[in-house]
Every structure is written in C-alpha cells, then in structure tokens.
Design an enzyme around this catalytic site. Structure first.
Site, PDB file in Angstrom:
ATOM      1  N   ASP A  54      25.029 -94.297 -34.884  1.00 45.61           N
ATOM      2  CA  ASP A  54      26.348 -93.706 -35.172  1.00 45.61           C
ATOM      3  C   ASP A  54      27.306 -94.702 -35.827  1.00 45.61           C
ATOM      4  O   ASP A  54      28.430 -94.340 -36.159  1.00 45.61           O
ATOM      5  CB  ASP A  54      26.978 -93.185 -33.872  1.00 45.61           C
ATOM      6  N   GLY A  74      26.416 -81.630 -32.669  1.00 44.58           N
ATOM      7  CA  GLY A  74      24.960 -81.552 -32.685  1.00 44.58           C
ATOM      8  C   GLY A  74      24.373 -81.782 -31.297  1.00 44.58           C
ATOM      9  O   GLY A  74      23.399 -81.130 -30.899  1.00 44.58           O
ATOM     10  N   ARG A 118      33.513 -89.932 -38.270  1.00 39.78           N
ATOM     11  CA  ARG A 118      33.248 -91.382 -38.329  1.00 39.78           C
ATOM     12  C   ARG A 118      33.493 -91.943 -39.735  1.00 39.78           C
ATOM     13  O   ARG A 118      33.913 -93.093 -39.873  1.00 39.78           O
ATOM     14  CB  ARG A 118      31.839 -91.684 -37.839  1.00 39.78           C
ATOM     15  N   ARG A 121      25.920 -89.273 -44.476  1.00 37.27           N
ATOM     16  CA  ARG A 121      26.767 -90.472 -44.357  1.00 37.27           C
ATOM     17  C   ARG A 121      26.437 -91.536 -45.392  1.00 37.27           C
ATOM     18  O   ARG A 121      27.297 -92.350 -45.737  1.00 37.27           O
ATOM     19  CB  ARG A 121      26.671 -91.040 -42.934  1.00 37.27           C
ATOM     20  N   ARG A 176      22.904 -78.373 -40.129  1.00 36.72           N
ATOM     21  CA  ARG A 176      22.092 -79.464 -39.553  1.00 36.72           C
ATOM     22  C   ARG A 176      20.758 -78.946 -39.007  1.00 36.72           C
ATOM     23  O   ARG A 176      20.664 -77.840 -38.481  1.00 36.72           O
ATOM     24  CB  ARG A 176      22.901 -80.197 -38.477  1.00 36.72           C
ATOM     25  N   LYS A 178      31.033 -90.127 -25.492  1.00 39.46           N
ATOM     26  CA  LYS A 178      30.770 -88.730 -25.874  1.00 39.46           C
ATOM     27  C   LYS A 178      29.420 -88.267 -25.337  1.00 39.46           C
ATOM     28  O   LYS A 178      29.309 -87.184 -24.760  1.00 39.46           O
ATOM     29  CB  LYS A 178      30.827 -88.615 -27.404  1.00 39.46           C
ATOM     30  N   SER A 179      28.389 -89.075 -25.533  1.00 41.01           N
ATOM     31  CA  SER A 179      27.050 -88.685 -25.073  1.00 41.01           C
ATOM     32  C   SER A 179      27.048 -88.433 -23.567  1.00 41.01           C
ATOM     33  O   SER A 179      26.464 -87.460 -23.085  1.00 41.01           O
ATOM     34  CB  SER A 179      26.042 -89.797 -25.369  1.00 41.01           C
ATOM     35  N   SER A 207      14.874 -89.737 -31.610  1.00 38.00           N
ATOM     36  CA  SER A 207      16.111 -88.986 -31.414  1.00 38.00           C
ATOM     37  C   SER A 207      16.352 -88.721 -29.932  1.00 38.00           C
ATOM     38  O   SER A 207      15.556 -88.073 -29.267  1.00 38.00           O
ATOM     39  CB  SER A 207      16.038 -87.649 -32.166  1.00 38.00           C
ATOM     40  N   GLN A 257      18.604 -86.835 -28.870  1.00 37.05           N
ATOM     41  CA  GLN A 257      18.917 -85.413 -28.712  1.00 37.05           C
ATOM     42  C   GLN A 257      17.638 -84.597 -28.536  1.00 37.05           C
ATOM     43  O   GLN A 257      17.573 -83.701 -27.690  1.00 37.05           O
ATOM     44  CB  GLN A 257      19.717 -84.915 -29.911  1.00 37.05           C
TER      45      GLN A 257
HETATM   46  C1  S3P Z   1      23.290 -88.560 -29.416  1.00 34.97           C
HETATM   47  C2  S3P Z   1      22.205 -89.030 -30.084  1.00 34.97           C
HETATM   48  C3  S3P Z   1      22.241 -89.451 -31.489  1.00 34.97           C
HETATM   49  C4  S3P Z   1      23.655 -89.675 -31.985  1.00 34.97           C
HETATM   50  C5  S3P Z   1      24.585 -88.591 -31.562  1.00 34.97           C
HETATM   51  C6  S3P Z   1      24.629 -88.477 -30.052  1.00 34.97           C
HETATM   52  C7  S3P Z   1      23.143 -88.140 -28.018  1.00 34.97           C
HETATM   53  O1  S3P Z   1      21.638 -88.446 -32.284  1.00 34.97           O
HETATM   54  O2  S3P Z   1      23.666 -89.785 -33.395  1.00 34.97           O
HETATM   55  O3  S3P Z   1      25.899 -88.875 -32.031  1.00 34.97           O
HETATM   56  O4  S3P Z   1      24.152 -87.989 -27.312  1.00 34.97           O
HETATM   57  O5  S3P Z   1      21.998 -87.949 -27.577  1.00 34.97           O
HETATM   58  P1  S3P Z   1      20.041 -88.425 -32.511  1.00 34.97           P
HETATM   59  O6  S3P Z   1      19.437 -88.461 -31.188  1.00 34.97           O
HETATM   60  O7  S3P Z   1      19.772 -87.140 -33.219  1.00 34.97           O
HETATM   61  O8  S3P Z   1      19.763 -89.636 -33.349  1.00 34.97           O
END
Ligand code: S3P
Length: 436
Positions: free
Chosen positions: A319, A98, A391, A350, A126, A25-26, A171, A173
C-alpha cells in the site's frame, strides 16, 4: 462518496509535531467481522472512522448486528454467534473497500441466505475472480458481472468443504476470504502463500478463541468451532503514518513524533526501504498492544538516495508505493520498482496515476508493466489527478514538501476512506494544504 474536492498544496515545511494517526484499516475491518460472529459483546478501541471500515460496520448492521459507537474510534459489538447473521435488508455496499468486499465474499459464502455485494465506481472495476475461484472450489456459489467484476451475488445454503489452496497471487485479502469461508466449512482449510502477507486474520481469529495454526506463508484451521467475544485494541495504521514519514524526511528541518504505530512485520517494508534510502527514522517505547508490535516513530529530515526496491519486499509495502514514488522523485539518483503489477488493480492503477502525476511535476518516470524507474529530480508545481485514489492524493500532497510551486491535486474526497482528518492534521504539522 462525493468527488469534487481538490487540494492546493503550496510549498511548505518544515514539519513539527507529536501526533497519532487513525487506527489500522485492515484490523478495523476484521475486528468488526469477527466481533459480529462471536458469542458475546466485544469492545473495539482504536477503530478507524474511515469510509471503508464504516461500510463494513454498516454491512453487519444490515445483517442484524448491533454496533454502537459510544465515542469516536470506539465500537461495542453485540455478537450474534457464528450462525446468527440475518438475511441483509438490502445490498451490502462496500463503497471503495476491496478488503470489505473480498473478505465478506468468504464470510457470506458460508451463510444460509443470499447477499449482494456492491461497490463504488473504483471497486466495481476491481478483480474479484481471485476470491470467486477458490471459494467456488470450496462449494460456494457466487455470481459476478462478466470478467469477475462486482456486484457479487453470494448465494447461501451451499455446504462448504475445507481445502488446501496455494494462491498464485500473494494477497492477504484472498487468504482471508478463504480462511473466513473455512470457519463454516467441513474439515480443514489450509492456505499456503508464495510470499507471506499480513496475518491479521489469523492473529485475530486466535484472539477470538478459534484454533488456528499459522506461520509466515501458511495458515490452517478447521470449521465448526466458536468465536468468543474479546476486546480488540487497534494501533495506528502504518500505511497512514507512511505519508508523514516521507513528508518529514523530505522537508528540511522537520522532526515528527508519530505515536502508537502498528509495526506488524508484514506491513513495514517501506520502513526498510526508506532506511536504505538514507532516512532517519527511529523507534521508541516498543511495546505489544493486542498481540501486535507497536512503537512511537521519530522521523527527522534526511537526504534520500534512490535504490532498487527488492522484489521480495513488495508484499510488505503493497500500500506504500504512492508514498515511495514521491520519496524516489525527491531522492538523488534512480529508484527501480519491479514485481509490483498488483499496483495496477488497486483503488486506481497506481503505477499509471503516480507516473503521470510526477511527470506533470517535472520528474522523469519510465513505466513498466510491473513497476517503474523513477529518476530523482527537481519538482515544480502543477496540476495532478489522484484519480479518486486516497493514497495517490496524500502522496501528491507530500510532494509539496519539495516542489517549487503549488500543486493542485484533483479528486481528493476519498482520502476519508482511510485517513479521515488528513488535511487538517497535515496543516497543523506544517503543510500548506487547502481543500477547494
Ligand atoms: C489488505 C491487503 C492488501 C492491501 C489492502 C488491505 C488487507 O491487499 O493492499 O489495502 O486488509 O488484507 P491484497 O491482499 O489484495 O494485496
């Protein structure tokens, strides 16, 4: 996203099969984003056909990027170049994702136009302040709802300045949002992390020809280069494989082969934890695919023992806690999770959702602010609520490998965000899972 799909999972197993899981997914989010901004045509193979990543593809369609899907898991992206996006034809709906919202906030901060980012009920709760703050420090203008909540209005036309940033929170993200804004910024952008997080943005930028220096916990780039189209091969998502790894570990007599799973070191904390708990998981035919470590995983049933999860492993399995909670519930002894407060602001809280569900199945769970103590025991059947969290839904389905009665899991439709086809695949492997 339609709510209202429940699953009934009767006691089942053993699990047998030789399967692949959907693409990461990422990586799928990032591949669409960088291919859209590149010069030329990119081919993405292994793209996740999930609601989250489809939302990202739709967002770029609304900004004038042509994304063709000649066959499932394949995308051909006609890149428009770094400055080629057009004013979106409407709000960009990130759905449950997110990653889409936070990364797009960074990418859009550097555009000449305004854009609005919206999401579903879960995403609308969020926290976005974590990206708004650093992006604003770079010169971005982003308006949110009170408390830093979505929808976000990202106002274009502001010049961005590169900066050095050390987010308090580990993070990927947040790091990625800053790096994507950095593509459009004057000068150097550097992110230093307290704990290293997944580095797909850095790796993929390099694959698209952008000069970027990175090592675990640090990434630096400068604005003003170009992205050049390239082909991206996306491996199977470890976070999806995680449910099957735990399920086969729990169900006596099981043996599963999971093909082509991405084993980026920043993603496989659960592998280390499960092995420490006594799991029998081996790696076969290790290879490199698109710069990522990939292997086939073979998992056989094993008796698991509870452990203290090292806090430094938390980001590498961020995750995977829903799956871990179920492994811990079925293990002998006590499992301690700490340093994982971030779980409270994922697609659901969670810690609360998993603790409540496991309690309904007869397991003692003592919640703390940043984790839980899970006392392994015997699970009976019962009704649990996934709270619309993909999940948590899949984790509760895994509990049916050891539960002594049927588990009814409420609100499972969002499994399609990350693992489309999970119910059918699980059934074919030996789960007794029926959507109702
Ligand atoms: C992700 C980073 C993670 C993860 C999310 C996907 C990404 O979040 O939990 O499902 O693709 O960069 P955080 O970076 O907020 O921990």
């Amino acid at each position: 996203m339609s709510a209202g799909i429940d699953w009934i999972c009767a006691p089942a197993g053993p699990l047998h099969g030789d399967v692949a899981v959907p693409g990461d997914k990422s990586m799928s989010h990032r591949a669409i984003m960088l291919a859209a901004l590149a010069d030329g045509v990119s081919c993405i193979d292994g793209f996740l056909e999930g609601e989250d990543t489809l939302a990202t593809a739709r967002a770029f369609d609304l900004m004038g990027v042509r994304v063709d899907a000649p066959s499932p898991a394949l995308r051909i992206v006609q890149g428009v170049g770094l400055h080629g996006l057009r004013t979106p034809r409407g709000p960009l709906d990130c759905g449950n994702a997110g990653t889409a919202m936070r990364l797009l906030a960074g990418l859009l901060a550097g555009q000449a136009f305004d854009a609005v980012l919206t999401g579903d009920a879960s995403l609308s709760r969020r926290p976005m302040q974590r990206v708004i703050e650093p992006l604003s420090a770079m010169g971005a203008r982003i308006a949110s709802q009170p408390g830093g909540l979505p929808p976000l209005e990202v106002h274009g036309g502001s010049p961005l300045r590169g900066m050095r940033h050390a987010p308090v929170l580990a993070s990927a993200q947040v790091k990625s949002a800053i790096l994507l804004a950095g593509l459009f910024a004057q000068g150097e952008t550097e992110v230093r992390e307290s704990r290293p997080t997944r580095d797909y943005t850095e790796r993929m930028l390099a694959a698209f020809g952008w000069p970027v220096a990175f090592e675990p916990g640090r990434a630096v780039l400068t604005g003003g280069h170009r992205l050049l189209a390239t082909d991206v091969a996306i491996p199977g998502d470890f976070s999806s494989a995680a449910f099957l790894l735990v399920a086969a570990s729990l169900a006596p007599g099981s043996e599963l082969v999971l093909r082509g799973i991405g084993l980026n070191p920043r993603r496989i904390g659960l592998l280390a934890v499960l092995r420490r708990m006594g799991a029998d998981i081996s790696e076969h035919d290790p290879r490199e695919q698109g710069g990522e470590r990939v292997a086939d995983l073979v998992v056989r049933h094993a008796l698991l023992r509870g452990i203290d999860v090292p806090t430094e492993w938390v980001p590498d399995m961020i995750d995977e806690f829903p799956a871990l909670f179920v492994a811990a519930a079925a293990a002998e002894g006590v499992t301690l999770v700490r340093g994982a407060a971030e779980l409270r602001v994922k697609e659901s809280d969670r810690i609360a959702v998993m603790s409540a569900g496991l309690r309904r199945l007869g397991i003692r769970v003592d919640e703390t602010a940043d984790g839980a103590t899970i006392h392994g025991g015997t699970m009976h059947g019962g009704e649990v609520d996934s709270a619309g969290d993909h999940r948590c839904a899949m984790a509760f389905a895994v509990a049916s490998m050891v539960a002594h009665g049927p588990i009814r899991i409420a609100d499972c439709a969002n499994v399609a965000t990350s693992f489309p086809g999970f119910a059918g695949l699980a059934y074919s492997l030996g789960f007794d899972l029926r959507p109702v």
